[in-house]
Design an enzyme around this catalytic site. Structure first.
Site, PDB file in Angstrom:
ATOM      1  CB  VAL A  37      55.128 -36.612 120.554  1.00  0.00           C
ATOM      2  CG1 VAL A  37      54.835 -35.206 120.025  1.00  0.00           C
ATOM      3  CG2 VAL A  37      54.884 -37.639 119.456  1.00  0.00           C
ATOM      4  CG  ASP A 148      46.563 -46.147 113.254  1.00  0.00           C
ATOM      5  OD1 ASP A 148      45.578 -46.812 113.636  1.00  0.00           O
ATOM      6  OD2 ASP A 148      47.580 -45.977 113.951  1.00  0.00           O
TER       7      ASP A 148
END
Length: 293
Positions: A37, A148
């Protein structure tokens, strides 16, 4: 925006390349099994995070996860859920999100170089995350199980408002409530509900369990699994059972560095959310009510 039409757009490779300074290593703000990212600035001055699935890593499963995330989060609009601005499918696969300036809850809680999160910040994160989860389970056009939920997937904006991110493992919930058996088992040990890692069964209560563990992490400042391999839940259970506030609360907050009423509510909700039997866990709507919202 109508629920059937996503509010994101396609970016050109030039746009994302320029925004991230040519995907410069200095712009990397996170790494995972999918790639990296990068933070960046669009031509209009908007700060963004670009999640890039490295071309070399683009096997079928990772591509499927990417498309899952795109399909799931593309329809989501809530202040406590990370906003997808768009994607780029040229020279690899890229997702473009609003940039959360303060990084993850995990970094803010556990990075010793950062200031200790105050009680009011932690409480705000707990309530905001609960709101985001309730929206995913009940409020959006197609209900979503995240699968998650953990501190590294809850991002913070400049005002410490939380945003649930990383929908790579997410699953649609059918309109009629039911549970799914899913293989293979994925997610983060220490945050996984017992029925998930023993039978691969997933429903919204899987997220509720992980939220309970997340609350314990906010309260205690401890990681879900520490160096001794003892889970945070196993460590916290005696304190929750006896209602011992002092043993559970993060010592870095100091005496009186928290609101005792709010803390007891968070402990109570955490103990219910992290129950081993899914049927005995509250829904996120009930959890929010118990948090006083």
């Amino acid at each position: 925006v109508s629920p059937s039409k996503p509010a994101w757009r396609c970016f050109s490779y030039e746009e994302v390349d320029q925004a991230t300074n040519g995907f410069h290593p200095d712009n990397v703000v996170g790494r995972g099994g999918y790639g990296e990212v990068y933070c960046g600035i669009l031509a209009d001055g908007r700060a963004v995070a670009v999640k890039r699935l490295a071309a070399a890593a683009a096997d079928e499963k990772k591509e499927k996860d990417f498309l899952t995330e795109l399909g799931t989060v593309g329809h989501v609009r809530h202040p406590n859920v990370s906003s997808l601005l768009g994607c780029c499918v040229d020279r690899g696969l890229h997702l473009v999100f609003d940039f959360s300036t303060r990084g993850s809850v995990s970094a803010n809680l556990h990075d010793e170089k950062r200031p200790v999160m105050t009680w009011s910040q932690r409480h705000g994160v707990a309530v905001g995350t609960a709101r985001g989860l309730r929206y995913l389970h009940k409020g959006c056009a197609r209900r979503i199980i995240h699968r998650d939920i953990k501190a590294s997937n809850i991002l913070l904006d400049a005002d410490y408002q939380p945003q649930i991110s990383d929908f790579g493992l997410a699953r649609w919930l059918p309109s009629e409530w039911t549970h799914h058996a899913i293989a293979p088992i994925e997610g983060t040990f220490g945050c996984l509900a017992p029925e998930y890692f023993t039978h691969g069964i997933v429903d919204e209560k899987t997220d509720v369990f992980a939220f309970g563990v997340f609350l314990l992490e906010l309260i205690s400042g401890r990681k879900p699994v520490d160096g001794s391999h003892m889970s945070l839940l196993a460590w916290a259970k005696p304190y929750l059972k006896d209602g011992v506030v002092q043993g559970l609360v993060d010592p870095r907050l100091g005496d009186g560095g928290y609101d005792a009423g709010q803390l007891r509510r968070l402990m109570f909700v955490a103990s219910l959310c992290a129950r081993s039997a899914a049927a005995w866990r509250p829904t996120m709507t009930e959890g929010l009510e118990m948090l006083g919202w």
